[in-house]
Design a protein around this motif. Structure first.
Motif, PDB file in Angstrom:
ATOM      1  N   CYS A  73      46.801 -64.111  66.826  1.00 60.65           N
ATOM      2  CA  CYS A  73      47.643 -63.371  67.775  1.00 60.65           C
ATOM      3  C   CYS A  73      46.954 -62.135  68.347  1.00 60.65           C
ATOM      4  CB  CYS A  73      48.951 -62.946  67.097  1.00 60.65           C
ATOM      5  SG  CYS A  73      50.096 -64.302  66.808  1.00 60.65           S
ATOM      6  N   GLU A  74      45.742 -61.843  67.917  1.00 60.90           N
ATOM      7  CA  GLU A  74      45.055 -60.643  68.398  1.00 60.90           C
ATOM      8  C   GLU A  74      44.915 -60.584  69.919  1.00 60.90           C
ATOM      9  OE1 GLU A  74      44.455 -57.981  66.907  1.00 60.90           O
ATOM     10  OE2 GLU A  74      44.529 -58.478  64.784  1.00 60.90           O
ATOM     11  N   PRO A  75      44.625 -61.691  70.626  1.00 59.39           N
ATOM     12  CA  PRO A  75      44.577 -61.597  72.090  1.00 59.39           C
ATOM     13  C   PRO A  75      45.892 -61.106  72.702  1.00 59.39           C
ATOM     14  CG  PRO A  75      43.502 -63.605  71.368  1.00 59.39           C
ATOM     15  CD  PRO A  75      44.178 -63.024  70.157  1.00 59.39           C
ATOM     16  N   VAL A  76      47.009 -61.520  72.135  1.00 58.16           N
ATOM     17  CA  VAL A  76      48.317 -61.062  72.622  1.00 58.16           C
ATOM     18  C   VAL A  76      48.447 -59.552  72.439  1.00 58.16           C
ATOM     19  CG1 VAL A  76      50.812 -61.170  72.211  1.00 58.16           C
ATOM     20  CG2 VAL A  76      49.447 -63.279  72.207  1.00 58.16           C
ATOM     21  N   PHE A  77      48.057 -59.051  71.283  1.00 60.03           N
ATOM     22  CA  PHE A  77      48.203 -57.619  71.001  1.00 60.03           C
ATOM     23  C   PHE A  77      47.220 -56.777  71.807  1.00 60.03           C
ATOM     24  CE2 PHE A  77      50.957 -59.184  67.854  1.00 60.03           C
ATOM     25  CZ  PHE A  77      51.735 -58.129  67.412  1.00 60.03           C
ATOM     26  N   ARG A  78      46.031 -57.312  72.045  1.00 53.43           N
ATOM     27  CA  ARG A  78      45.084 -56.556  72.878  1.00 53.43           C
ATOM     28  C   ARG A  78      45.590 -56.505  74.319  1.00 53.43           C
ATOM     29  NH1 ARG A  78      44.148 -56.177  68.529  1.00 53.43           N
ATOM     30  NH2 ARG A  78      45.551 -54.465  69.065  1.00 53.43           N
ATOM     31  N   ARG A  79      46.236 -57.544  74.799  1.00 52.95           N
ATOM     32  CA  ARG A  79      46.788 -57.521  76.159  1.00 52.95           C
ATOM     33  C   ARG A  79      47.966 -56.554  76.236  1.00 52.95           C
ATOM     34  NH1 ARG A  79      48.949 -62.659  79.831  1.00 52.95           N
ATOM     35  NH2 ARG A  79      48.850 -61.546  81.828  1.00 52.95           N
ATOM     36  N   LEU A  80      48.799 -56.544  75.220  1.00 49.50           N
ATOM     37  CA  LEU A  80      49.891 -55.568  75.179  1.00 49.50           C
ATOM     38  C   LEU A  80      49.332 -54.144  75.189  1.00 49.50           C
ATOM     39  CD1 LEU A  80      52.179 -57.204  72.450  1.00 49.50           C
ATOM     40  CD2 LEU A  80      52.768 -56.919  74.869  1.00 49.50           C
ATOM     41  N   GLU A  81      48.275 -53.935  74.433  1.00 46.97           N
ATOM     42  CA  GLU A  81      47.674 -52.601  74.320  1.00 46.97           C
ATOM     43  C   GLU A  81      47.174 -52.083  75.667  1.00 46.97           C
ATOM     44  OE1 GLU A  81      43.954 -50.464  71.936  1.00 46.97           O
ATOM     45  OE2 GLU A  81      44.576 -52.505  71.425  1.00 46.97           O
ATOM     46  N   THR A  82      46.486 -52.940  76.423  1.00 45.74           N
ATOM     47  CA  THR A  82      45.913 -52.479  77.698  1.00 45.74           C
ATOM     48  C   THR A  82      46.932 -52.442  78.823  1.00 45.74           C
ATOM     49  OG1 THR A  82      45.181 -54.749  78.183  1.00 45.74           O
ATOM     50  CG2 THR A  82      43.568 -53.258  77.172  1.00 45.74           C
ATOM     51  N   HIS A  83      47.961 -53.274  78.759  1.00 41.88           N
ATOM     52  CA  HIS A  83      48.927 -53.347  79.859  1.00 41.88           C
ATOM     53  C   HIS A  83      50.131 -52.427  79.674  1.00 41.88           C
ATOM     54  CE1 HIS A  83      46.457 -56.808  80.829  1.00 41.88           C
ATOM     55  NE2 HIS A  83      47.090 -56.948  81.969  1.00 41.88           N
TER      56      HIS A  83
ATOM     57  N   SER B 136      62.964 -49.736  81.430  1.00 38.71           N
ATOM     58  CA  SER B 136      62.188 -48.526  81.704  1.00 38.71           C
ATOM     59  C   SER B 136      60.713 -48.655  81.329  1.00 38.71           C
ATOM     60  CB  SER B 136      62.802 -47.327  80.971  1.00 38.71           C
ATOM     61  OG  SER B 136      62.731 -47.499  79.566  1.00 38.71           O
ATOM     62  N   ILE B 137      60.374 -49.654  80.518  1.00 38.60           N
ATOM     63  CA  ILE B 137      58.982 -49.840  80.119  1.00 38.60           C
ATOM     64  C   ILE B 137      58.523 -51.223  80.562  1.00 38.60           C
ATOM     65  CG2 ILE B 137      57.395 -50.019  78.164  1.00 38.60           C
ATOM     66  CD1 ILE B 137      58.972 -47.911  76.749  1.00 38.60           C
ATOM     67  N   ARG B 138      57.557 -51.210  81.459  1.00 41.55           N
ATOM     68  CA  ARG B 138      57.035 -52.455  82.040  1.00 41.55           C
ATOM     69  C   ARG B 138      55.512 -52.437  82.019  1.00 41.55           C
ATOM     70  NH1 ARG B 138      61.000 -55.136  84.994  1.00 41.55           N
ATOM     71  NH2 ARG B 138      62.927 -53.948  85.366  1.00 41.55           N
ATOM     72  N   PRO B 139      54.907 -53.616  82.025  1.00 43.47           N
ATOM     73  CA  PRO B 139      53.432 -53.663  82.009  1.00 43.47           C
ATOM     74  C   PRO B 139      52.827 -53.228  83.328  1.00 43.47           C
ATOM     75  CG  PRO B 139      54.344 -55.870  82.273  1.00 43.47           C
ATOM     76  CD  PRO B 139      55.515 -54.963  82.009  1.00 43.47           C
ATOM     77  N   GLN B 140      51.623 -52.671  83.239  1.00 49.46           N
ATOM     78  CA  GLN B 140      50.856 -52.274  84.414  1.00 49.46           C
ATOM     79  C   GLN B 140      49.414 -52.739  84.243  1.00 49.46           C
ATOM     80  OE1 GLN B 140      51.337 -48.020  84.567  1.00 49.46           O
ATOM     81  NE2 GLN B 140      53.330 -48.147  85.577  1.00 49.46           N
ATOM     82  N   SER B 141      48.651 -52.737  85.315  1.00 46.42           N
ATOM     83  CA  SER B 141      47.244 -53.120  85.231  1.00 46.42           C
ATOM     84  C   SER B 141      46.503 -52.148  84.322  1.00 46.42           C
ATOM     85  CB  SER B 141      46.609 -53.112  86.623  1.00 46.42           C
ATOM     86  OG  SER B 141      47.224 -54.075  87.452  1.00 46.42           O
ATOM     87  N   PRO B 142      45.534 -52.643  83.551  1.00 48.84           N
ATOM     88  CA  PRO B 142      44.795 -51.769  82.625  1.00 48.84           C
ATOM     89  C   PRO B 142      44.087 -50.630  83.356  1.00 48.84           C
ATOM     90  CG  PRO B 142      44.345 -54.083  82.165  1.00 48.84           C
ATOM     91  CD  PRO B 142      45.105 -54.046  83.451  1.00 48.84           C
ATOM     92  N   THR B 143      44.139 -49.457  82.771  1.00 49.16           N
ATOM     93  CA  THR B 143      43.423 -48.301  83.313  1.00 49.16           C
ATOM     94  C   THR B 143      42.226 -47.907  82.446  1.00 49.16           C
ATOM     95  OG1 THR B 143      44.928 -46.788  82.170  1.00 49.16           O
ATOM     96  CG2 THR B 143      45.477 -47.381  84.451  1.00 49.16           C
TER      97      THR B 143
END
Length: 276
Positions: A20-30, A219-226
């Protein structure tokens, strides 16, 4: 800032959490600082003999354990397709007659958390990697210490916590796990302000996005990684190409890595090396 806290109920030996690490890394950046991660150790295998085939025990504990290890290796390999992270079961020997529980791995995470909280997540990742990629017998304390040192955690302080305060800290994790009625691992608890949501099943990125939207009232939505890729890898100095692809929406993460000088690709993983 109000954050969504994602608690994962897991065990360092869990192949499903590793995948599941790819899922969590995507959550982290987005989601960035809008979410936070937390891990509760749940003791997947308290006693390996609870899992061996009763019929195999007729031929002795050692035979039954060997047969179970073959079965467990097959389970691990079947999980490889879930996230695409490599799992190697050659020479797999996580349990033996003297090491019959995954509790030492859980205790090690709590000791790492007490020793240096900022490195606990990296320690957990390194411990999983040692277990399912390097197939080290990580139930052995000397192997745990090897991972401690590789993570840059002070081994003397870690050992003191492992033999002391980590015991009570792990019991608190077990109490939380049992008190919430978690019946499947990994499981997730989402918290936002005074709201809580328990998910007793494996879920992917899209499901997390929907649940975060629901619990935060939109109120909390994903955004492109910064965050820049090299800064991200400095934070995760051992990371798979699959995770980088998920984190940065990349079709070819290896090409991106080659543009960064301090990264080294080893098979399907990237290492950040400060001495390059």
């Amino acid at each position: 800032m109000n954050k969504v806290i994602i608690t994962t109920f897991t065990d360092p030996m869990m192949g499903l959490s590793y995948e599941c690490e790819p899922v969590f890394r995507r959550l982290e950046t987005h989601f960035g600082e809008k979410i936070a991660f937390r891990y509760v150790m749940s003791g997947l295998v308290r006693n390996v003999y609870d899992f061996v085939d009763r019929n195999d025990l007729r031929y002795g504990q050692e035979y039954a354990l060997k047969q179970y290890l073959k079965k467990l290796a097959g389970i691990y390999k079947s999980e490889e397709s879930l996230g695409g992270l490599p799992i190697n079961m050659e020479g797999f020997a996580l349990f033996d007659r003297e090491h019959t529980s995954s509790v030492p791995l859980c205790l090690a995470y709590k000791a790492a958390e007490l020793t240096e909280r900022s490195k606990a997540a990296l320690f957990l990742y390194n411990l999983r990697y040692a277990t399912v990629v390097e197939t080290k017998p990580t139930t052995h304390f000397e192997e745990i210490l090897r991972v401690v040192q590789a993570t840059g955690i002070d081994a003397e302080r870690f050992t003191a916590y492992y033999n002391g305060a980590a015991q009570a800290a792990l019991q608190k994790d077990f109490d939380e796990f049992e008190g919430l009625g978690v019946y499947s691992l990994p499981a997730y608890l989402l918290q936002y302000e005074d709201k809580r949501m328990l998910i007793n099943r494996l879920i992917g990125y899209d499901a997390f996005v929907q649940l975060i939207d629901r619990i935060s009232g939109g109120s909390i939505r994903p955004q492109s990684p910064t965050v820049r890729l090299e800064a991200f890898v400095r934070k995760h100095p051992l990371i798979s190409l699959k995770e980088l692809a998920a984190a940065f929406d990349l079709a070819d993460p290896a090409a991106a890595v080659k543009k960064c000088g301090n990264m080294k690709i080893e098979k399907e993983f990237v290492r950040y090396e400060t001495n390059i």
